[in-house]
Scaffold this motif. Sequence first.
Motif, PDB file in Angstrom:
ATOM      1  N   SER A 136       0.822  -1.215   0.000  1.00  0.00           N
ATOM      2  CA  SER A 136       0.000   0.000   0.000  1.00  0.00           C
ATOM      3  C   SER A 136       0.853   1.261   0.000  1.00  0.00           C
ATOM      4  CB  SER A 136      -0.912  -0.015   1.227  1.00  0.00           C
ATOM      5  OG  SER A 136      -0.123  -0.052   2.394  1.00  0.00           O
ATOM      6  N   ARG A 151      10.031   6.201  -0.502  1.00  0.00           N
ATOM      7  CA  ARG A 151      10.359   7.604  -0.755  1.00  0.00           C
ATOM      8  C   ARG A 151      11.735   7.906  -0.217  1.00  0.00           C
ATOM      9  NH1 ARG A 151       5.246  10.316   1.884  1.00  0.00           N
ATOM     10  NH2 ARG A 151       5.217   8.349   2.999  1.00  0.00           N
ATOM     11  N   GLY A 160       0.473   3.763   9.461  1.00  0.00           N
ATOM     12  CA  GLY A 160       0.646   4.895   8.537  1.00  0.00           C
ATOM     13  C   GLY A 160       0.525   6.213   9.261  1.00  0.00           C
ATOM     14  N   GLU A 179       5.092   3.190  10.356  1.00  0.00           N
ATOM     15  CA  GLU A 179       5.209   4.008   9.147  1.00  0.00           C
ATOM     16  C   GLU A 179       6.380   3.475   8.336  1.00  0.00           C
ATOM     17  OE1 GLU A 179       4.776   6.011   6.272  1.00  0.00           O
ATOM     18  OE2 GLU A 179       3.326   6.834   7.686  1.00  0.00           O
ATOM     19  N   ASP A 212       5.999  -2.228   7.139  1.00  0.00           N
ATOM     20  CA  ASP A 212       4.649  -2.442   6.633  1.00  0.00           C
ATOM     21  C   ASP A 212       3.717  -2.832   7.786  1.00  0.00           C
ATOM     22  OD1 ASP A 212       2.339  -3.345   5.376  1.00  0.00           O
ATOM     23  OD2 ASP A 212       3.415  -4.529   3.869  1.00  0.00           O
ATOM     24  N   GLY A 213       2.650  -2.065   7.941  1.00  0.00           N
ATOM     25  CA  GLY A 213       1.683  -2.336   9.004  1.00  0.00           C
ATOM     26  C   GLY A 213       1.099  -3.745   8.943  1.00  0.00           C
ATOM     27  N   PHE A 264      -5.496   6.499   9.831  1.00  0.00           N
ATOM     28  CA  PHE A 264      -5.977   7.830   9.482  1.00  0.00           C
ATOM     29  C   PHE A 264      -5.441   8.259   8.112  1.00  0.00           C
ATOM     30  CE2 PHE A 264      -5.892   8.658  14.326  1.00  0.00           C
ATOM     31  CZ  PHE A 264      -7.105   7.985  14.479  1.00  0.00           C
ATOM     32  N   PHE A 265      -6.345   8.546   7.211  1.00  0.00           N
ATOM     33  CA  PHE A 265      -6.016   9.000   5.867  1.00  0.00           C
ATOM     34  C   PHE A 265      -5.074   8.051   5.143  1.00  0.00           C
ATOM     35  CE2 PHE A 265      -7.427  12.360   8.536  1.00  0.00           C
ATOM     36  CZ  PHE A 265      -8.473  12.863   7.783  1.00  0.00           C
TER      37      PHE A 265
HETATM   38  C1  LIG Z   1      -1.748   9.980   3.269  1.00  0.00           C
HETATM   39  S1  LIG Z   1      -0.588   9.584   4.499  1.00  0.00           S
HETATM   40  C2  LIG Z   1      -1.455   9.971   6.027  1.00  0.00           C
HETATM   41  C3  LIG Z   1      -0.523  10.128   7.173  1.00  0.00           C
HETATM   42  C4  LIG Z   1      -1.174  10.412   8.544  1.00  0.00           C
HETATM   43  N1  LIG Z   1      -1.969   9.283   9.009  1.00  0.00           N
HETATM   44  C5  LIG Z   1      -2.015  11.687   8.525  1.00  0.00           C
HETATM   45  O1  LIG Z   1      -3.215  11.601   8.758  1.00  0.00           O
HETATM   46  O2  LIG Z   1      -1.445  12.759   8.279  1.00  0.00           O
HETATM   47  C6  LIG Z   1      -0.589   7.785   4.501  1.00  0.00           C
HETATM   48  C7  LIG Z   1       0.663   7.235   5.133  1.00  0.00           C
HETATM   49  O3  LIG Z   1       0.546   5.824   5.265  1.00  0.00           O
HETATM   50  C8  LIG Z   1       1.816   5.248   5.048  1.00  0.00           C
HETATM   51  N2  LIG Z   1       1.580   3.845   4.697  1.00  0.00           N
HETATM   52  C9  LIG Z   1       0.935   3.383   3.606  1.00  0.00           C
HETATM   53  N3  LIG Z   1       0.858   2.053   3.641  1.00  0.00           N
HETATM   54  C10 LIG Z   1       1.468   1.658   4.791  1.00  0.00           C
HETATM   55  C11 LIG Z   1       1.703   0.386   5.370  1.00  0.00           C
HETATM   56  N4  LIG Z   1       1.287  -0.738   4.790  1.00  0.00           N
HETATM   57  N5  LIG Z   1       2.357   0.345   6.538  1.00  0.00           N
HETATM   58  C12 LIG Z   1       2.788   1.479   7.137  1.00  0.00           C
HETATM   59  N6  LIG Z   1       2.584   2.707   6.632  1.00  0.00           N
HETATM   60  C13 LIG Z   1       1.932   2.795   5.474  1.00  0.00           C
HETATM   61  C14 LIG Z   1       2.426   6.093   3.954  1.00  0.00           C
HETATM   62  O4  LIG Z   1       3.829   6.004   3.955  1.00  0.00           O
HETATM   63  C15 LIG Z   1       1.922   7.482   4.316  1.00  0.00           C
HETATM   64  O5  LIG Z   1       2.839   8.174   5.122  1.00  0.00           O
END
Ligand SMILES: C[S@@+](CC[C@H](N)C(=O)[O-])C[C@H]1O[C@@H](n2cnc3c(N)ncnc32)[C@H](O)[C@@H]1O
Length: 254
Positions: A33, A37, A87, A110, A137-138, A157-158
Motif C-alpha cells: 500500500s 520515498r 501509517g 510508518e 509495513d503495518g 488515518f487518511f
Molecule cells: C496519506 S498519508 C497519512 C498520514 C497520517 N496518518 C495523517 O493523517 O497525516 C498515509 C501514510 O501511510 C503510510 N503507509 C501506507 N501504507 C502503509 C503500510 N502498509 N504500513 C505502514 N505505513 C503505510 C504512507 O507512507 C503514508 O505516510
Amino acid sequence: MSHHGRMHQSGPDVAASGSETPADRHHHRRVTSFRTRRSTLSPAQQATWDRRWPEIGMHARDGDVPAPRLDTATWFGRSAPVVLEIGCGTGTSTLAMAKAEPHLDVVAVEVYRRGLAQLLSAIDRENVTNIRLVRGDGVDVLQHMFGPDSLTAVRVFFPDPWPKARHHKRRLLQPETVALIADRLRPGGVLHAATDHAQYAEHIAEVGDAEPRLRRVGPDGDLPVSVQRPVTKYEGKAQHVGSAVTELLWEKAS
Ligand SMILES: C[S@@+](CC[C@H](N)C(=O)[O-])C[C@H]1O[C@@H](n2cnc3c(N)ncnc32)[C@H](O)[C@@H]1O
C-alpha cells in the motif's frame, strides 16, 4: 490538492535510490500500500534518531525475516492497553492522542523514515513516554508482531486512497487486512479509520461491515479509547478544498 496527492505521486513506480534497505527491496516484489520515498534526515533529526531509535524504535523486518512477536510490557516498561496506528505519517495525530491518553501505549507504524524522524524528535522534545515506533509495513506488524486479542485499538488515518481502479489492490484496508485487524483486536477493541476520499470511505465501510467479528459503532458509545483526532496539516488542506472527512468506527464483538 489533498494530502494524499502530496504524499504520493501516481503513475509508474519510482523507487527512491540510495536510502533503500533490504526490506524495501523485498517489498518491491509484492503489492504493497506504499511506495518507497527518499528519506534524508536533517543533521538534527539524524542525531535525535541515533540517540533515541535504539530505545523506542524497531524495524518490522530484517531483510526477509519479520520481527518476532512484540513484548510490549518490556518495551514500554509497564502493562497498559496497546493501540496500533498504521501509517502515522509525521505523527501529528499520534502525538496529540498519546498525550491526551497517557494510560494507553501507542505503537506507531510508518514506512516513511522522515515522517518517523519528525515524530521521534517531537517525542524527544516533549518527553512523551507512551509512544513506540516501528518502521515497515503495518500488515507485517499485525501479522508477526502482535498475537490474537492483543490490541485495544487500531487506528488508520487518511490511508493512501490509490484512486485509480488499477491501483485499488494496493489499498491497505481490504478484506484480508481487516480480518487480520479483527483477529488482533481484543473483544471490545476498536478499529478507527478516517478518510477524506469518498470512494475509499465507501470501500472501507463495506469491507468493515462485511467482517463478521466487527460491529459498527458511533463515536459516542462506551469505547475503550478516545476517537477525538486533531486536525492534521493534510486534513486541514482537504477541509479547505471542501472534501468531507468520513470517520468509521467498529468494535470487535465480545
Ligand atoms: C496519506 S498519508 C497519512 C498520514 C497520517 N496518518 C495523517 O493523517 O497525516 C498515509 C501514510 O501511510 C503510510 N503507509 C501506507 N501504507 C502503509 C503500510 N502498509 N504500513 C505502514 N505505513 C503505510 C504512507 O507512507 C503514508 O505516510
